[in-house]
Motif scaffolding. Structure first.
Motif, PDB file in Angstrom:
ATOM      1  N   HIS A 105      31.083  52.729  18.241  1.00 48.82           N
ATOM      2  CA  HIS A 105      30.820  54.163  18.085  1.00 48.82           C
ATOM      3  C   HIS A 105      31.456  54.635  16.780  1.00 48.82           C
ATOM      4  O   HIS A 105      32.533  55.221  16.775  1.00 48.82           O
TER       5      HIS A 105
ATOM      6  N   CYS B   4      33.145  57.923  16.128  1.00 43.57           N
ATOM      7  CA  CYS B   4      34.449  58.169  16.752  1.00 43.57           C
ATOM      8  C   CYS B   4      35.611  57.522  16.002  1.00 43.57           C
ATOM      9  O   CYS B   4      36.765  57.725  16.367  1.00 43.57           O
TER      10      CYS B   4
ATOM     11  N   TYR C  38      43.078  62.415  20.008  1.00 41.61           N
ATOM     12  CA  TYR C  38      41.925  61.518  19.892  1.00 41.61           C
ATOM     13  C   TYR C  38      41.190  61.420  21.220  1.00 41.61           C
ATOM     14  O   TYR C  38      39.960  61.568  21.265  1.00 41.61           O
TER      15      TYR C  38
ATOM     16  N   TYR D 132      37.278  62.734  21.994  1.00 43.60           N
ATOM     17  CA  TYR D 132      36.189  61.801  22.291  1.00 43.60           C
ATOM     18  C   TYR D 132      36.090  61.453  23.771  1.00 43.60           C
ATOM     19  O   TYR D 132      35.545  60.406  24.132  1.00 43.60           O
TER      20      TYR D 132
END
Length: 131
Positions: free
Chosen positions: A41, A44, A60, A64
Motif C-alpha cells: 500500500h 500508506c 500512523y 491508516y
C-alpha cells in the motif's frame, strides 16, 4: 505500563538498530513470525528521518486504520541500514518468496523481509538494486 505501551516501546526499540523492524498483526497485536513481508500500500508509506516516538506510531495507526483493517494487512516498520531512515507501511505477508518479490517490485519497494532469515532482502530492478 499497559500492554499497549509495552508493545509500542518494543516496536520503537526494534527500529533503533540498522535493519531493525517489526511486522505486527493490527487486530491481535501478535508479531508475524513466518513468511515474507512486502509493503503493497504505497499510499500508506511514511519515511521518517528522526528517531521514532510512541506518538509517531499512534498517529500512523490512526491515519491508516481503514487500510490496516483490510484482511491480510500487517503494520510494518523497517530501518534502512544504508540510510538510517525509518519506513512505516502497511504490508502483506506471503509464504512464497517469488510472490513477495513480485509484489514488492510492483509497489516499487526497496526490500522485502524474510522471517526465516530474520533479515531484509534488497529488491533488484534490472541490472541495479533499489537504493
Amino acid at each position: 505500563m499497559t500492554g499497549l505501551t509495552v508493545k509500542l516501546l518494543a516496536m520503537i526499540d526494534a527500529l533503533s538498530v540498522p535493519d531493525g523492524g517489526f511486522s505486527v498483526d493490527p487486530v491481535t497485536g501478535a508479531d508475524v513470525r513466518s513468511g515474507y513481508a512486502a509493503a503493497v500500500h504505497t499510499e500508506c508509506e511514511r519515511v521518517l528521518d528522526h528517531p521514532v516516538a510512541v506518538g509517531d506510531l499512534i498517529a500512523y495507526v490512526a491515519r491508516y486504520a481503514d487500510v490496516l483493517t483490510l484482511p491480510g494487512s500487517v503494520l510494518g516498520g523497517w530501518r534502512d541500514p544504508e540510510t538510517g531512515k525509518v519506513y512505516l507501511d502497511v504490508s502483506v505477508v506471503v509464504s512464497d518468496y517469488s510472490i513477495a518479490v513480485a509484489l514488492a517490485r510492483e509497489a516499487g519497494q526497496l526490500a522485502i523481509f524474510d522471517f526465516a532469515a530474520m533479515e531484509s532482502v534488497r529488491i533488484e530492478y534490472g541490472a541495479r538494486v533499489a537504493a
